[in-house]
Scaffold this active site. Structure first.
Site, PDB file in Angstrom:
ATOM      1  N   GLU A 105       0.846  -1.197   0.000  1.00 30.07           N
ATOM      2  CA  GLU A 105       0.000   0.000   0.000  1.00 30.07           C
ATOM      3  C   GLU A 105       0.885   1.252   0.000  1.00 30.07           C
ATOM      4  O   GLU A 105       2.033   1.215   0.466  1.00 30.07           O
ATOM      5  CB  GLU A 105      -0.927  -0.054   1.235  1.00 30.07           C
ATOM      6  CG  GLU A 105      -1.836   1.127   1.470  1.00 30.07           C
ATOM      7  CD  GLU A 105      -2.798   1.461   0.335  1.00 30.07           C
ATOM      8  OE1 GLU A 105      -2.354   1.579  -0.820  1.00 30.07           O
ATOM      9  OE2 GLU A 105      -4.003   1.671   0.629  1.00 30.07           O
ATOM     10  N   ASP A 106       0.350   2.325  -0.528  1.00 29.54           N
ATOM     11  CA  ASP A 106       1.127   3.569  -0.571  1.00 29.54           C
ATOM     12  C   ASP A 106       1.219   4.216   0.809  1.00 29.54           C
ATOM     13  O   ASP A 106       2.284   4.601   1.261  1.00 29.54           O
ATOM     14  CB  ASP A 106       0.545   4.558  -1.605  1.00 29.54           C
ATOM     15  CG  ASP A 106      -0.964   4.780  -1.471  1.00 29.54           C
ATOM     16  OD1 ASP A 106      -1.593   4.270  -0.507  1.00 29.54           O
ATOM     17  OD2 ASP A 106      -1.528   5.481  -2.332  1.00 29.54           O
ATOM     18  N   ASP A 109      -3.161   5.696   6.655  1.00 30.34           N
ATOM     19  CA  ASP A 109      -3.596   6.963   7.233  1.00 30.34           C
ATOM     20  C   ASP A 109      -4.475   6.645   8.451  1.00 30.34           C
ATOM     21  O   ASP A 109      -3.962   6.402   9.535  1.00 30.34           O
ATOM     22  CB  ASP A 109      -4.333   7.732   6.124  1.00 30.34           C
ATOM     23  CG  ASP A 109      -4.713   9.142   6.501  1.00 30.34           C
ATOM     24  OD1 ASP A 109      -4.028   9.744   7.336  1.00 30.34           O
ATOM     25  OD2 ASP A 109      -5.705   9.664   5.947  1.00 30.34           O
ATOM     26  N   PHE A 158      -0.892  16.388   3.901  1.00 30.87           N
ATOM     27  CA  PHE A 158      -1.377  15.692   2.713  1.00 30.87           C
ATOM     28  C   PHE A 158      -0.248  15.617   1.695  1.00 30.87           C
ATOM     29  O   PHE A 158       0.302  16.637   1.298  1.00 30.87           O
ATOM     30  CB  PHE A 158      -2.608  16.377   2.116  1.00 30.87           C
ATOM     31  CG  PHE A 158      -3.349  15.446   1.188  1.00 30.87           C
ATOM     32  CD1 PHE A 158      -4.291  14.556   1.702  1.00 30.87           C
ATOM     33  CD2 PHE A 158      -3.056  15.427  -0.165  1.00 30.87           C
ATOM     34  CE1 PHE A 158      -4.940  13.663   0.850  1.00 30.87           C
ATOM     35  CE2 PHE A 158      -3.709  14.529  -1.013  1.00 30.87           C
ATOM     36  CZ  PHE A 158      -4.653  13.654  -0.508  1.00 30.87           C
ATOM     37  N   ARG A 171       0.464  12.107  -9.441  1.00 31.37           N
ATOM     38  CA  ARG A 171       0.957  10.736  -9.242  1.00 31.37           C
ATOM     39  C   ARG A 171       2.332  10.542  -9.867  1.00 31.37           C
ATOM     40  O   ARG A 171       3.129   9.738  -9.401  1.00 31.37           O
ATOM     41  CB  ARG A 171      -0.002   9.712  -9.882  1.00 31.37           C
ATOM     42  CG  ARG A 171      -1.327   9.572  -9.164  1.00 31.37           C
ATOM     43  CD  ARG A 171      -2.042   8.331  -9.684  1.00 31.37           C
ATOM     44  NE  ARG A 171      -3.467   8.338  -9.385  1.00 31.37           N
ATOM     45  CZ  ARG A 171      -4.006   7.930  -8.239  1.00 31.37           C
ATOM     46  NH1 ARG A 171      -3.237   7.494  -7.271  1.00 31.37           N
ATOM     47  NH2 ARG A 171      -5.315   7.961  -8.065  1.00 31.37           N
TER      48      ARG A 171
END
Ligand code: IMP
Ligand code: MG
Length: 181
Positions: A105-106, A109, A158, A171
């Site tokens: 996963e990136d 959070d 963010f 991206r």
């Protein structure tokens, strides 16, 4: 290696993690993963679309292991600041029963996405199931998640780039940068 097409600069997100730093950490993660994977056993790397694709591609190219690759995609009902129920909206192509699975996963959070995915995948009885996340934003966590391989801990900002987006933008940035949202 080609030069980054867009190095940090005016009008671009402020750099949090540079491309070289990311590359080094991805190699380090690959060494950690290799060390834990029994000799000769294939590792099925499952990327969470779309953000984790860039990371997954670099990671599997570093892994000196037999690997297979698959993807899934989630959607989350509710806004990103108020996570709702996470559902799998595009499932794996491959069965995972009896296989060594690495969820890639990136970013973790609130933790809802990976928590739901791990719970769902575990029900399919893989031989092993581990989690690798490039980024961890622990300040925002709402559910406890154990990250087996973690690239970087970051503050509650963010971030975009290296696969992560803001409204589908950024991206393709070669580094991880901060945007004001
Ligand atoms: P979680 O379910 O709250 O852990 O959220 C995970 C998902 O939210 C990630 O897979 C990302 O798609 C998205 N996300 C969370 N924080 C960020 C960020 O800083 N930048 C871009 N996407 C993010
Ligand atoms: Mg995501």
């Amino acid at each position: 290696m080609a030069l980054s097409k867009r190095p940090a600069g005016p009008g671009l997100p402020e750099t949090l993690l540079g491309a070289d730093e990311i590359r080094r950490r991805v190699s380090g993660l690959a060494r950690e993963i290799e060390a834990d994977q029994p000799e000769g056993r294939e590792l099925l790397c499952v990327g969470v679309l779309k953000g984790a694709v860039f990371f997954l591609v670099d990671l599997v190219r570093e892994l000196r292991l037999p690997v297979a690759v698959d993807f899934l995609q989630t959607s989350s009902y509710g806004s990103s600041s108020e996570p709702g129920e996470v559902v799998i909206r595009r499932d794996l192509e491959l069965p995972i029963r009896g296989r060594d699975v690495l969820l890639v996963e990136d970013i973790v959070d609130t933790g809802h996405t990976v928590e739901t995915l791990l719970t769902t995948l575990r029900l399919r009885r893989p031989r092993s199931l581990r989690l690798c996340a490039l980024l961890d934003k622990p300040e925002r966590r709402e559910v406890e998640v154990e990250i087996d391989y973690m690239g970087f801990t970051i503050p509650d900002r963010f971030v975009v780039g290296y696969g992560l987006d803001h409204a589908e933008r950024w991206r393709d940035l070669p580094y991880v940068g901060v945007v004001e949202v």
